[in-house]
Write a protein that holds these residues in place. Structure first.
Motif, PDB file in Angstrom:
ATOM      1  N   LEU A   1      -4.731  63.835  13.018  1.00  0.00           N
ATOM      2  CA  LEU A   1      -5.203  63.852  14.393  1.00  0.00           C
ATOM      3  C   LEU A   1      -4.741  62.608  15.136  1.00  0.00           C
ATOM      4  O   LEU A   1      -4.960  61.482  14.691  1.00  0.00           O
ATOM      5  CB  LEU A   1      -6.734  63.904  14.356  1.00  0.00           C
ATOM      6  CG  LEU A   1      -7.444  64.681  15.448  1.00  0.00           C
ATOM      7  CD1 LEU A   1      -6.841  66.059  15.641  1.00  0.00           C
ATOM      8  CD2 LEU A   1      -8.916  64.790  15.099  1.00  0.00           C
ATOM      9  N   LEU A   2      -4.061  62.818  16.275  1.00  0.00           N
ATOM     10  CA  LEU A   2      -3.713  61.700  17.150  1.00  0.00           C
ATOM     11  C   LEU A   2      -4.880  61.541  18.106  1.00  0.00           C
ATOM     12  O   LEU A   2      -5.075  62.358  19.004  1.00  0.00           O
ATOM     13  CB  LEU A   2      -2.426  62.012  17.920  1.00  0.00           C
ATOM     14  CG  LEU A   2      -1.941  60.936  18.869  1.00  0.00           C
ATOM     15  CD1 LEU A   2      -1.421  59.734  18.088  1.00  0.00           C
ATOM     16  CD2 LEU A   2      -0.842  61.456  19.781  1.00  0.00           C
ATOM     17  N   GLU A   3      -5.688  60.521  17.864  1.00  0.00           N
ATOM     18  CA  GLU A   3      -6.893  60.370  18.666  1.00  0.00           C
ATOM     19  C   GLU A   3      -6.616  59.501  19.870  1.00  0.00           C
ATOM     20  O   GLU A   3      -5.713  58.661  19.868  1.00  0.00           O
ATOM     21  CB  GLU A   3      -8.008  59.763  17.810  1.00  0.00           C
ATOM     22  CG  GLU A   3      -8.538  60.763  16.810  1.00  0.00           C
ATOM     23  CD  GLU A   3      -9.468  60.142  15.792  1.00  0.00           C
ATOM     24  OE1 GLU A   3      -9.442  58.903  15.647  1.00  0.00           O
ATOM     25  OE2 GLU A   3     -10.204  60.895  15.147  1.00  0.00           O
ATOM     26  N   ALA A   4      -7.412  59.711  20.914  1.00  0.00           N
ATOM     27  CA  ALA A   4      -7.257  58.910  22.125  1.00  0.00           C
ATOM     28  C   ALA A   4      -7.612  57.464  21.796  1.00  0.00           C
ATOM     29  O   ALA A   4      -8.673  57.186  21.220  1.00  0.00           O
ATOM     30  CB  ALA A   4      -8.177  59.444  23.210  1.00  0.00           C
ATOM     31  N   GLU A   5      -6.717  56.551  22.131  1.00  0.00           N
ATOM     32  CA  GLU A   5      -6.959  55.163  21.755  1.00  0.00           C
ATOM     33  C   GLU A   5      -6.077  54.276  22.620  1.00  0.00           C
ATOM     34  O   GLU A   5      -4.934  54.626  22.933  1.00  0.00           O
ATOM     35  CB  GLU A   5      -6.570  55.006  20.276  1.00  0.00           C
ATOM     36  CG  GLU A   5      -6.719  53.617  19.720  1.00  0.00           C
ATOM     37  CD  GLU A   5      -6.185  53.545  18.295  1.00  0.00           C
ATOM     38  OE1 GLU A   5      -6.625  54.337  17.452  1.00  0.00           O
ATOM     39  OE2 GLU A   5      -5.319  52.700  18.048  1.00  0.00           O
ATOM     40  N   ALA A   6      -6.601  53.160  23.049  1.00  0.00           N
ATOM     41  CA  ALA A   6      -5.787  52.139  23.735  1.00  0.00           C
ATOM     42  C   ALA A   6      -6.420  50.798  23.418  1.00  0.00           C
ATOM     43  O   ALA A   6      -7.542  50.525  23.833  1.00  0.00           O
ATOM     44  CB  ALA A   6      -5.770  52.386  25.240  1.00  0.00           C
TER      45      ALA A   6
ATOM     46  N   GLN B   1      -1.488  66.996  14.758  1.00  0.00           N
ATOM     47  CA  GLN B   1      -0.165  67.122  14.149  1.00  0.00           C
ATOM     48  C   GLN B   1      -0.274  68.210  13.105  1.00  0.00           C
ATOM     49  O   GLN B   1      -0.988  68.047  12.115  1.00  0.00           O
ATOM     50  CB  GLN B   1       0.191  65.766  13.532  1.00  0.00           C
ATOM     51  CG  GLN B   1       1.179  65.768  12.405  1.00  0.00           C
ATOM     52  CD  GLN B   1       2.572  66.116  12.844  1.00  0.00           C
ATOM     53  OE1 GLN B   1       2.785  67.214  13.354  1.00  0.00           O
ATOM     54  NE2 GLN B   1       3.506  65.196  12.670  1.00  0.00           N
ATOM     55  N   ILE B   2       0.408  69.353  13.328  1.00  0.00           N
ATOM     56  CA  ILE B   2       0.261  70.438  12.360  1.00  0.00           C
ATOM     57  C   ILE B   2       1.539  70.669  11.560  1.00  0.00           C
ATOM     58  O   ILE B   2       1.666  71.673  10.872  1.00  0.00           O
ATOM     59  CB  ILE B   2      -0.193  71.755  13.047  1.00  0.00           C
ATOM     60  CG1 ILE B   2       0.731  72.131  14.191  1.00  0.00           C
ATOM     61  CG2 ILE B   2      -1.619  71.638  13.542  1.00  0.00           C
ATOM     62  CD1 ILE B   2       0.357  73.467  14.833  1.00  0.00           C
ATOM     63  N   LEU B   3       2.478  69.712  11.642  1.00  0.00           N
ATOM     64  CA  LEU B   3       3.705  69.849  10.856  1.00  0.00           C
ATOM     65  C   LEU B   3       3.716  68.756   9.787  1.00  0.00           C
ATOM     66  O   LEU B   3       3.878  67.572  10.092  1.00  0.00           O
ATOM     67  CB  LEU B   3       4.925  69.734  11.774  1.00  0.00           C
ATOM     68  CG  LEU B   3       6.285  69.992  11.133  1.00  0.00           C
ATOM     69  CD1 LEU B   3       6.373  71.420  10.606  1.00  0.00           C
ATOM     70  CD2 LEU B   3       7.402  69.745  12.147  1.00  0.00           C
ATOM     71  N   SER B   4       3.530  69.160   8.547  1.00  0.00           N
ATOM     72  CA  SER B   4       3.507  68.178   7.463  1.00  0.00           C
ATOM     73  C   SER B   4       4.890  67.597   7.266  1.00  0.00           C
ATOM     74  O   SER B   4       5.896  68.297   7.409  1.00  0.00           O
ATOM     75  CB  SER B   4       3.049  68.846   6.169  1.00  0.00           C
ATOM     76  OG  SER B   4       1.699  69.188   6.285  1.00  0.00           O
ATOM     77  N   GLY B   5       4.941  66.315   6.916  1.00  0.00           N
ATOM     78  CA  GLY B   5       6.207  65.657   6.624  1.00  0.00           C
ATOM     79  C   GLY B   5       7.005  65.302   7.853  1.00  0.00           C
ATOM     80  O   GLY B   5       8.202  65.051   7.776  1.00  0.00           O
TER      81      GLY B   5
ATOM     82  N   LEU C   1       2.982  59.721  13.829  1.00  0.00           N
ATOM     83  CA  LEU C   1       1.792  60.196  13.133  1.00  0.00           C
ATOM     84  C   LEU C   1       2.182  61.234  12.093  1.00  0.00           C
ATOM     85  O   LEU C   1       2.824  62.234  12.403  1.00  0.00           O
ATOM     86  CB  LEU C   1       0.800  60.804  14.143  1.00  0.00           C
ATOM     87  CG  LEU C   1      -0.487  61.305  13.507  1.00  0.00           C
ATOM     88  CD1 LEU C   1      -1.386  60.144  13.120  1.00  0.00           C
ATOM     89  CD2 LEU C   1      -1.211  62.257  14.440  1.00  0.00           C
ATOM     90  N   ARG C   2       1.809  60.953  10.853  1.00  0.00           N
ATOM     91  CA  ARG C   2       2.043  61.898   9.765  1.00  0.00           C
ATOM     92  C   ARG C   2       0.742  62.254   9.111  1.00  0.00           C
ATOM     93  O   ARG C   2      -0.176  61.437   9.071  1.00  0.00           O
ATOM     94  CB  ARG C   2       2.922  61.233   8.689  1.00  0.00           C
ATOM     95  CG  ARG C   2       4.347  61.158   9.053  1.00  0.00           C
ATOM     96  CD  ARG C   2       5.121  60.696   7.869  1.00  0.00           C
ATOM     97  NE  ARG C   2       6.528  60.725   8.234  1.00  0.00           N
ATOM     98  CZ  ARG C   2       7.505  60.662   7.358  1.00  0.00           C
ATOM     99  NH1 ARG C   2       7.232  60.549   6.087  1.00  0.00           N
ATOM    100  NH2 ARG C   2       8.747  60.704   7.758  1.00  0.00           N
ATOM    101  N   ASP C   3       0.679  63.465   8.552  1.00  0.00           N
ATOM    102  CA  ASP C   3      -0.546  63.778   7.822  1.00  0.00           C
ATOM    103  C   ASP C   3      -0.414  63.258   6.384  1.00  0.00           C
ATOM    104  O   ASP C   3       0.672  62.825   5.977  1.00  0.00           O
ATOM    105  CB  ASP C   3      -0.851  65.278   7.851  1.00  0.00           C
ATOM    106  CG  ASP C   3       0.133  66.118   7.072  1.00  0.00           C
ATOM    107  OD1 ASP C   3       0.914  65.542   6.297  1.00  0.00           O
ATOM    108  OD2 ASP C   3       0.117  67.342   7.251  1.00  0.00           O
TER     109      ASP C   3
END
Lengths: 643, 805
Positions: B191-196, B538-542, B693-695
């Motif tokens: 998950l790419l979470e909202a962050e700053a 992110q739903i694409l592994s690797g 971002l990777r899982d």
């Protein structure tokens, strides 16, 4: 005093004993004749002849041949027969209802409900499985069949009971005219009361016919001085002297079902039905069957509504390119308007102050559906609406008058809808993108009136919001139609908090509105992929299947106090109780009848032993009288030959 | 002879009596026979109405328990299937790890690694097959989605399933999931979470803060958010950001912090998208001609002042057809909408328009806790007439406003209900310059929950912030208290996939999600669990997922998705090798004055934390120390600055205690102190290669191993071995979860069976015929019948006539 006088005296004895023997023989012959009252010869000594200071008897005379009978007992017996007739008829009705409802042995509505909900559980395990979908639809059809079968049988039973009322009335007519004919014969035979016992056997015959008549309908009898019996049903003469009044049937409508009620042909006055088979039949048709049918309809409607609420707001494996609602309503009338009765209304006029402010005639043609109070669940059509006072004129008055504060809805929808909204979800089948349009179902009566949603405004709102993807319209018969604009676009529904979709029959599981009309929606049956197993487009979403299975034990009926199962159990228990009550009443009435019958039999019945003794007695008396004559003859011989 | 001769018994009487007795015996016999034939006592409801009702109840319970029992059996089998698949996955991972460890050693060659890569490639295919395991038509790790959940695509493994828990009923009001989510079982998706986050890079006053690494994030990208200071004298305090300068990376606050910023203070921007309240969309038509800045529709009159504020309106017909503007004011009395920017042309009566937005549900209020409402009393001044407003049926803000306004209209109170100007609460306005008293009714707390409980008797009741959370139907224009979201768009890259998403056509969050999905970059928009921000899955592994602004816009910044060095995990650095630290201080910094301080990086898992560690160690915050650290986002490097007095020493960073941290962070450098006065020495680190971002899925671990083997890189092979070990832990946790559920189901199964036995006993007692009893009864009745028949024959035979000569 002469010997010839004595001969004559002997003759009177012979004649009297002969009559007594004949009467005994008559009694023996009629020992098993129904309604026969044993007869007795009343003998009286002939007044004596003065001879000096002494009075010498002159023999015996036949006073009369009398029936041994208690008039008041006969009356009580007839009353009892009437009550027994009514009780037996109702008990038979309940016995047939119980037979319709063969659940205690495990194959009936209850097992159909059970299988339906079990199939929903199975679908929850395999939401995308075609077999599981087909099975739930099959079980739904079986459930609908079970409902329809019971309801159809009740209606058929009602028709057959009405037929029985009609043939019962024919029987009453036959009996009444027969009694009138016997009245004429008795009066003629007895010379208008001159010889009151002249027509004993005709009277017995008439008594038997009165019993038969009493079995059909409760009667009162009055015997006139001439020997005729006037028969009253209630306060009207059924038989007056030698004439009878013809009876026919008039058709009434009670709670939507036809009831044939007996009435006098000449005056049209309804026959007072205090008892008798006719009373039992009419009571069954008017009360017992409709009460059960009403309960069954409530249950069926509860199942239809709750299942459809899940189906309509869920998503199947396929979404729709075009859909038309099952029901139609006037396009420009508010969909459903809640109101409460103001003051005490009379007859067909009902005032609801909270409806004041709507334009005149807003609700014309819609139905008032009562929510609370004694008439809860009943429907009446609105013929006219006056907006200034909020007064409606209904097509028919309620059985029990409205009470102030009784709540109702004015609507054309077969099921309830309330203020809320539903989501129209349009799916692009190529990309899978879902666009949600929230469609408001505004039924909160915001001021100024009228502000609530109509079918036309809902269609317009769909077009304004989602017009680029789907088109909504109202068909000529008032149904909502939604069509996707392009081949790759499909729509479905979600989050219906208003129950509007279920109420109007958009994407429903069951079509129909009660136990007689319930069926699996034709389009769903044809395409099981339409069955909503989930609430999203995900094929294995089982939310809706879970929700359907949960209906089984959710408290949705009787104002949220009973589940489908509870209601059904209550129904079975109540039917059993009523049936047991009816058969108990019939049984106790038959005991009373037997008791009275025994009393009558004790008094009026023929005891062969007694008759045998009587026969012997009279035989001996006859022999003695003959011996007496022989003795007198000897005396005469002595006198004539010795002189 | 008396009229009622008791004792006189006629032949018919005795016949009737005998018959009645016979009939009764026979009907009793018939019932017993029926009961014996059916094996049931309750052959008809009337035999025992109470028993019938009870029996139906028991049968219902047994039926339900049977269904629950089937559910338990099915779910147990399903979980067993998942467990077996995970067991095989675990074994596969073990073999892969063995390969990794063997190939990481010096004895391995490029050729052996290439061969191993092929083997790992086959393992990946096997893994995909295992992850797609189905049980009875449903993929065990696919959630609710149909089809195969894992698909090999774009050089990675895409997750096409979802994370839904499939609920099943195992008892009345007892439901539990029969599946394990792919995230828990296989570590799939991230998950790419909202962050700053940032740190001050310059000394400023208390009313502004500058972080040069935020430069270029877009004009006003952060306005409307709160900035929370993490370290320094203002630590723990927050201020609303009113303006943001993209040129310098400077935040301006609504009110000043207590202390000025010296530089180096860490901070977070709280990414609370804070939508305004709305009564939901509406479609309608202009009822009168109006200028381009306003639109009048009397159908909207009475909907509540400000009820449509901050929503975007689209014109469907007329001169402005197709144009969209944001509503800035709504006058409920006349039904007039005012727009921030006028339309291009004036409106004519009949011009149709639509506002598409979902009403704020009461469940969205109070940060998603929701409110449960009863009744509220509103009074026209102290002691004046009042109205009781029943809100128990209200489901959304529109219902609340309507309930108030209907009650006021019905009771004739000169009060109107609407929304407050900020759009985050209710507002009650007196229309005749009177005062308003709002109190609770019926012992509830509805007025307080709605933030309109009055202390005195104000002229206007301005409700407090009801703090709604996001929903799919929330308009993007409603975000940040009505400031909205820049619709320029997002640039998303995911491994070899890349896409630019323009939001020009988007109204709602659902539209945004559809557009991102339509971009084909294997990323999905989700509302964060707290409902305050949006996340990108992110739903694409690797594969590496990165999001940046596009076209000079600020969309990615405002959503908090902007790719930056600061937000990376330390483990993501150096192509997944991470930053190796040692126990105790890892590096020593020598300032221009020759003073030194040490920094310990143990436990600093993100780059932001590493920067904070350095800044904190520098003590600069309290002392006004000269050294600050920050990131240079343009080069993806760490930067240290010595702004202190010049003592002639060089400014340097050296490793301590054999730690690789300084080297791996690219800052083990010395900046020579030039002769003369130079107030600021800048140590610019080497660019840090960081993954997107990777899982942490099993697929990513194996894909990484395969790639490392192919590229013959021992350190990456070693890193992949660590990843495999971590993935194996995830799989074990997944098995534990499945096991725990199965154990729970076992207990449920036992309970259901016990219950069923009990209810079957009760049912049998109620409805089954007691054979012994029935047989006894049958014999009894038979005896009675025989006796009656025998005596009847005798009685009916005898008569006096038999004896008469």
């Amino acid at each position: 005093m002469s010997l010839f006088t004595n001969l004559n005296l002997g003759l009177t004895a012979l004649t009297a004993q002969q009559a007594a023997v004949q009467t005994t023989g008559h009694n023996i012959s009629n020992a098993t004749t129904p309604g026969y009252a044993r007869q007795r010869v009343d003998l009286a000594a002939i007044e004596g002849q003065r001879y000096g200071n002494a009075f010498l008897g002159r023999g015996v005379a036949i006073g009369s041949v009398r029936r041994v009978l208690d008039g008041s007992l006969e009356g009580r017996l007839r009353d009892s027969t009437s009550q027994l007739g009514a009780a037996n008829t109702r008990s038979a009705t309940f016995a047939r209802l119980e037979a319709l409802f063969n659940d205690v042995t495990g194959q009936g509505l209850s097992s159909a409900l059970d299988s339906f909900f079990a199939a929903a559980e199975t679908l929850a395990a395999r939401p995308a499985d075609a077999a599981a979908r087909g099975s739930l639809i099959e079980e739904g059809a079986a459930l609908a069949d079970a409902f329809r079968q019971i309801a159809t049988n009740i209606v058929a039973d009602r028709d057959s009971l009405n037929q029985q009322v009609r043939s019962g009335v024919e029987e009453v007519n036959r009996l009444a005219s027969e009694i009138a004919r016997l009245n004429r014969d008795i009066v003629a035979s007895e010379g208008g009361g001159a010889s009151p016992n002249a027509a004993n056997d005709l009277r017995d015959r008439r008594g038997a016919l009165l019993r038969e008549l009493a079995q059909k309908v409760a009667i009162r009898t009055v015997e006139t001085s001439t020997g005729a019996v006037n028969v009253l049903a209630g306060s009207e003469f059924l038989v007056l002297e030698g004439t009878s009044a013809a009876v026919t049937t008039v058709a009434e409508t009670d709670r939507g079902s036809r009831v044939d009620v007996p009435a006098f042909a000449a005056t049209g006055t309804k026959l007072a039905l205090g008892g008798g088979e006719l009373a039992g039949l009419v009571e069954s048709v008017k009360k017992d069957l409709p009460a059960f049918l009403d309960d069954l309809n409530d249950l069926a409607r509860g199942v239809i509504y709750e299942v459809n609420r899940v189906q309509s707001t869920g998503t199947g494996l396929v979404r729709f390119s075009s859909l038309v609602s099952n029901f139609g309503v006037p396009a420009n009338a508010p969909l459903s308007t809640a109101g409460a009765v103001t003051g005490t209304p009379g007859g067909t006029t009902v005032r609801a102050a909270d409806l004041a402010g709507y334009p005149d005639d807003t609700f014309n043609g819609l139905e008032v559906v009562v929510r609370t109070g004694a008439n809860a669940g009943q429907r009446r059509k609105v013929l006219d609406f006056d907006g200034a006072s909020g007064t409606m004129v209904l097509d028919r008055a309620f059985d029990v008058p409205f009470a102030a504060g009784d709540a109702f809805d004015v609507t054309a929808l077969p099921f309830a809808a309330k203020d809320g909204s539903f989501d129209l979800r349009v799916t692009n089948e190529t990309t899978g993108a879902v666009t949600t349009f929230n469609i408001e179902v505004d039924l909160d009566k915001s001021l100024p009136l009228p502000s609530d949603s109509t079918l036309a405004t809902i269609a317009a709102e769909i077009n304004a919001e989602a017009g680029s993807m789907v088109t909504a319209s109202v068909t000529a018969d008032g149904r909502l139609q939604i069509t996707a604009n392009s081949p790759g676009t499909r729509f479905s529904f979600a989050n219906d908090t208003s129950a509007f979709l279920a109420a109007i029959g958009m994407n429903s599981f069951f079509s129909g509105r009660d136990a007689l009309t319930i069926a699996v929606d034709g389009q769903l049956a044809a395409d099981p992929a339409r069955l909503s197993a989930g609430f999203t487009n995900a094929a294995n979403d089982n939310g809706a299947a879970q929700a359907m299975a949960a209906i089984r034990s959710a408290k949705t009926l009787l104002g949220g106090t009973a589940s489908v199962e509870d209601y059904y159990r209550g129904l079975a228990g109540a039917l059993g109780t009523k049936s047991a009550e009816a058969s108990d009443r019939a049984e106790s009435q038959s005991y009373l009848e037997a008791q009275l019958e025994a009393e009558r039999e004790r008094l009026s019945g023929v005891n062969l032993d007694e008759e045998a003794v009587n026969l012997l007695t009279h035989q001996r008396a006859y022999q003695a009288a003959a011996r007496f004559i022989a003795t007198v003859d000897t005396l005469l011989d002595t006198l004539i030959n010795q002189l | 002879m008396s009229l009622n001769p008791i004792g006189r018994t006629t032949n018919a009487l005795s016949r009737d009596a005998i018959l009645q007795g016979l009939f009764r015996s026979q009907s009793s016999l018939l019932l017993i026979q029926e009961q014996l034939a059916a094996g049931k006592r309750l052959v008809r409801p009337s035999v025992d109405p109470t028993g019938t009702s009870l029996a139906l109840g028991y049968r219902g319970r047994i039926g339900r328990n049977e269904a629950y029992g089937r559910n338990v059996a099915d779910a147990t089998a399903r979980l067993g299937h998942a467990d077996a698949a995970l067991g095989t996955v675990s074994d596969l991972l073990d073999s892969a790890r063995t390969i990794a460890l063997a190939q990481a050693t010096g004895t391995a060659t490029a050729a052996t690694r290439l061969g191993a890569a092929t083997e790992v490639g086959a393992m990946i295919d096997q893994l995909i097959a295992l992850a797609n395991t189905r049980f009875e038509g449903r993929a065990v790790f696919g959630g609710a989605a149909g089809g195969a959940p894992f698909v090999s695509t774009a050089g990675g493994v895409a997750f096409a399933g979802d994370l839904a828990a499939i609920q099943r009923s195992f008892g009345d009001a007892l439901a539990a999931a029969d599946n394990v989510a792919a995230t828990n079982a296989l570590g799939a998706t991230a998950l790419l979470e909202a962050e700053a986050t940032g740190s001050a890079t310059a000394a400023t006053g208390a009313g502004t803060l500058t972080d040069s690494s935020f430069a270029g994030h877009g004009t006003d990208a952060y306005a409307g958010f709160d900035l929370v200071v993490r370290t320094g004298p203002n630590a723990g305090l927050s201020r609303r950001i009113t303006a943001f300068s993209s040129a310098t990376g400077t935040f301006t606050f609504a009110s000043a912090f207590p202390a000025a910023f010296a530089g180096g203070e860490g901070f977070d921007v709280r990414m609370d998208l804070d939508p305004t309240l709305t009564r939901g969309g509406k479609a309608g038509a202009a009822t009168a001609a109006s200028g381009p800045g306003t639109l009048v529709s009397t159908a909207l009159a009475g909907d509540g002042d400000n009820a449509y504020n901050s929503l975007e309106l689209r014109v469907l017909t007329g001169a402005n057809a197709g144009a969209v503007r944001q509503v800035t004011d709504f006058d409920s009395a006349t039904g007039t909408l005012t727009f921030g920017t006028p339309f291009g042309a004036a409106f004519a009566a009949g011009d149709q328009f639509e506002i598409r937005a979902a009403a704020t549900q009461l469940g969205q209020l109070r940060g998603g806790l929701g409110v449960s409402l009863g009744s509220v009393r509103v009074q026209d001044g102290v002691g004046g007439p009042s109205a009781v407003v029943d809100l128990s049926a209200a489901k959304d803000i529109g219902d609340v406003l309507d309930s108030f306004n209907n009650a006021f209209a019905t009771s004739g109170l000169p009060i109107r209900a609407g929304l407050n100007a900020a759009g985050n609460g209710l507002e009650l306005t007196h229309t005749a310059a009177g005062t308003i008293v709002v109190s609770e009714e019926g012992g509830g707390n509805s007025a307080a929950l709605l933030g309109i409980l009055t202390a005195g008797s104000p002229l206007v009741v301005t409700g407090s912030d009801l703090d709604p959370v996001l929903s799919q139907g929330t308009q993007l224009a409603q975000l940040r208290g009505g400031l909205g979201l820049d619709k320029t768009g997002l640039a998303i890259t995911n491994g070899t996939l890349a896409g630019t998403v323009s939001l020009a056509s988007a109204f709602t969050i659902e539209d945004l999600a559809n557009l991102v999905r339509g971009a084909g970059v294997q990323a999905a928009v989700e509302i964060a669990p707290d409902g305050r921000s949006l996340s990108l899955r992110q739903i694409l592994s690797g594969s590496d997922l990165r999001v940046t602004n596009t076209g000079g816009g600020e969309t990615a910044s405002t959503l908090g998705w902007l790719d930056s060095l600061r937000r990376k995990d330390a483990a993501q650095l150096n192509a997944g090798s991470g930053v190796l630290t040692s126990a105790g201080p890892d590096l020593r910094i020598t300032t221009k004055t020759g003073a030194t301080f040490d920094v310990d990086l143990d436990g600093a898992t993100t780059v932001a934390a590493i920067v904070d560690r350095i800044n904190t160690a520098a003590g600069n915050v309290s002392l006004g120390s000269p050294v600050i650290a920050f990131t240079d986002e343009s080069t993806a490097a760490l930067v240290l600055q010595d702004r202190g007095a010049d003592g002639g020493s060089d400014f340097s960073v050296t490793a301590l205690g054999g730690s690789f941290a300084a080297d791996m962070l690219g800052i083990a450098k010395t900046v020579t102190n030039p002769a003369g006065v130079d107030p600021v020495l800048t140590l610019t680190g080497d660019p840090l290669a960081a993954d997107g971002l990777r899982d942490a899925s099993v697929f990513t671990a194996l894909l990484q191993l395969r790639d490392a083997l192919t590229s013959n890189d021992p350190s990456r092979i070693a890193a992949a071995a660590d990843r495999i070990a971590a993935a194996r832990t995830t799989v074990l946790d997944g098995r534990a979860e499945a096991g725990a559920r199965a154990r729970h189901l076992e207990l449920t199964k036992n309970r259901l069976e016990d219950e069923t036995v009990t209810f079957q006993g009760l049912l049998s007692e109620t409805e089954d015929v007691d054979l012994a009893e029935a047989a006894t009864k049958l014999t009894q009745e038979q005896t009675v019948l025989q006796a009656s028949l025998a005596s009847a024959a005798k009685i009916l035979q005898t008569t006096l006539f038999d004896y008469l000569g």
